[in-house]
Design an enzyme around this catalytic site. Structure first.
Site, short mmCIF file in Angstrom:
data_model
loop_
_atom_site.label_atom_id
_atom_site.label_comp_id
_atom_site.label_asym_id
_atom_site.label_seq_id
_atom_site.Cartn_x
_atom_site.Cartn_y
_atom_site.Cartn_z
NE ARG A 48 -0.59 -4.30 2.58
CZ ARG A 48 -0.51 -5.36 2.73
NH1 ARG A 48 -0.18 -6.20 1.85
NH2 ARG A 48 -0.84 -6.08 4.01
N GLY A 145 -7.18 -13.80 2.64
CA GLY A 145 -6.28 -14.30 3.46
C GLY A 145 -4.97 -14.53 2.73
CG ASP A 195 -3.08 -3.40 5.21
OD1 ASP A 195 -1.80 -3.26 4.92
OD2 ASP A 195 -3.39 -4.40 5.75
C1 GLA Z 1 -1.26 -6.50 8.43
C2 GLA Z 1 -1.87 -4.91 9.00
C3 GLA Z 1 -1.15 -3.96 8.56
C4 GLA Z 1 0.33 -4.25 9.00
C5 GLA Z 1 0.97 -5.52 8.41
C6 GLA Z 1 2.31 -5.88 8.77
O1 GLA Z 1 -1.17 -6.43 6.88
O2 GLA Z 1 -3.20 -4.92 8.57
O3 GLA Z 1 -1.56 -2.86 9.44
O4 GLA Z 1 0.54 -4.08 10.38
O5 GLA Z 1 -0.03 -6.69 8.84
O6 GLA Z 1 3.23 -4.82 8.32
#
Ligand code: GLA
Length: 403
Positions: A48, A145, A195
């Protein structure tokens, strides 16, 4: 099925995104070579990009992500044993690329090595149903990453695979929560719900405004042919992410507690003065200011997108980046350089870091006819080597073959 990025009339200099079909072929071929049969189940789940609403999900706030045409494919079959054999074709994963473990009813699973397999084991352990022994192969186009949720794509891919293998369906919210729990317990990352939620629920052609308190999602279409979404991968990942993320979470909880609120979702910008009067540590005040401001910006941005006010949307993206840089302190020199290079180009509406920070990607909203200039300018100005993807909002987890 969602596929590639650029249609003929919108040919850009961005990288081509492999079609889902070609990833499926890659995984099926590896499966047949290894297990000497054709897999019964084929599924995929997307990575995403978050358009706005950063570090708000674990504060019960709003986020506005969309799924990418970058996906993780899982293929496989039951093997009539008590063992799960899993192989990845992803060259970016740590070695060994193959692993096996007993089903959870025989032995409770534990994280270990290789790291990529922890996401698989975490999901198998948290699946809401009995897991039979299986053989599986994983292939992916989601950069690891890169701040575009390769881990959620893998977790949701594996969960969807288990559903299609067993016929046991979990309701979508519980599925996202089980995948989040896998990440908390098997990879020690106390992530929010964004996510996994978007990888499960995404709709083609739209972003989702997710209320992370009620878990309600509103579809926000993105369908203006003049506008494109460009993802730029800095190709750097600073080690800080692992330690800084839980620290930020704790600082937010501390700020909410000092204000007597359940979470920062319940706070207002005027509460910043309350914290200042209490002579609270300056870092905590700034973290709270980012989160409260960002939750407001995200609601405004969703309205702007609905009414096609891309100028306002872009302005909010820029404000978000600045707040993440100066108040939340999760940006880095590379991400700042990428945002600066993008915003130097006429036709760019907004640009910001996306995801947890300390490296990974930026997301830029730009008029289609200016996108190649953004890529050129970034290549010229960015000190590292960036990768570019022009992306369209894609579908959530999909079963191609299986129950
Ligand atoms: C990571 C975490 C999410 C969110 C983002 C910041 O991707 O997995 O849950 O907190 O950082 O928005």
């Amino acid at each position: 099925m969602s596929c590639c990025c650029s249609t003929d009339e919108s040919r850009t200099m961005a990288s081509d995104i492999p079609k889902v079909e070609s990833l499926i072929n890659e995984a099926e071929k590896a499966f047949t070579e290894k297990f000497k049969s054709k897999p019964d189940v084929v599924v995929f789940a997307p990575g995403r990009v978050n358009l706005i609403g950063e570090h708000t999900d674990y504060n019960d706030g709003f986020v506005l992500p969309m799924a990418l045409p970058l996906v993780t494919v899982v293929v496989g079959s039951k093997n009539n044993t008590d063992t799960c054999h899993v192989l990845t074709t992803n060259q970016q994963c740590d070695a060994p690329k193959e692993t096996d473990f007993l089903i959870p009813s025989k032995q409770s699973l534990q994280p270990g090595s290789p790291k990529w397999a922890n996401y698989v084991k975490g999901v198998v352990q948290n699946f809401k149903g009995a897991v039979p022994g299986f053989n599986a192969v994983i292939s992916s186009s989601v950069p690891l990453g890169g701040g575009v949720s390769s881990s959620a794509a893998l977790e949701v891919g594996v969960y969807t695979f288990l559903e299609a293998l067993t016929g046991e369906k979990t309701n979508l919210q519980d599925k996202a929560l089980a995948c989040q729990k896998a990440e908390h317990t098997f990879s020690n990352m106390p992530c929010g719900i964004m996510d996994q939620f978007i990888s499960v629920m995404a709709k083609e052609g739209s972003a989702l405004l997710i209320d992370c308190r009620s878990m309600e999602a509103t579809i926000v279409p993105i369908n203006d042919p003049k506008i494109v979404i460009l993802i730029t991968n800095s190709n750097v990942r600073h080690e800080l992410t692992g330690s800084e993320y839980p620290t930020r979470r704790k600082q937010c909880e501390e700020a909410a507690k000092l204000l007597g609120k359940k979470s920062l979702r319940d706070a207002k910008l005027s509460d910043i003065e309350v914290l200042q009067q209490k002579k609270v540590d300056e870092d905590i005040v700034r973290r709270a200011r980012h989160v409260i401001g960002e939750i407001n910006r995200t609601e405004q941005a969703a309205e702007a997108l609905k009414s096609k006010d891309f100028t306002l949307f872009g302005k909010l993206m820029l404000e978000s980046h600045e707040s993440l840089r100066s108040d939340y302190e999760v940006s880095c020199a590379e991400l700042d350089q990428l945002v600066k290079a993008a915003t130097e180009v006429k036709g760019v509406l907004g640009s910001r870091m996306t995801g947890g920070g300390f490296g990974g990607c930026t997301v830029t909203l730009v008029y289609k006819d200016a996108v190649n200039e953004v890529i050129n300018n970034t290549k010229k100005k960015y000190k590292g080597k960036a990768t570019f993807y022009v992306v369209t909002p894609s579908a959530g987890a999909t079963v191609v073959r299986g129950k």
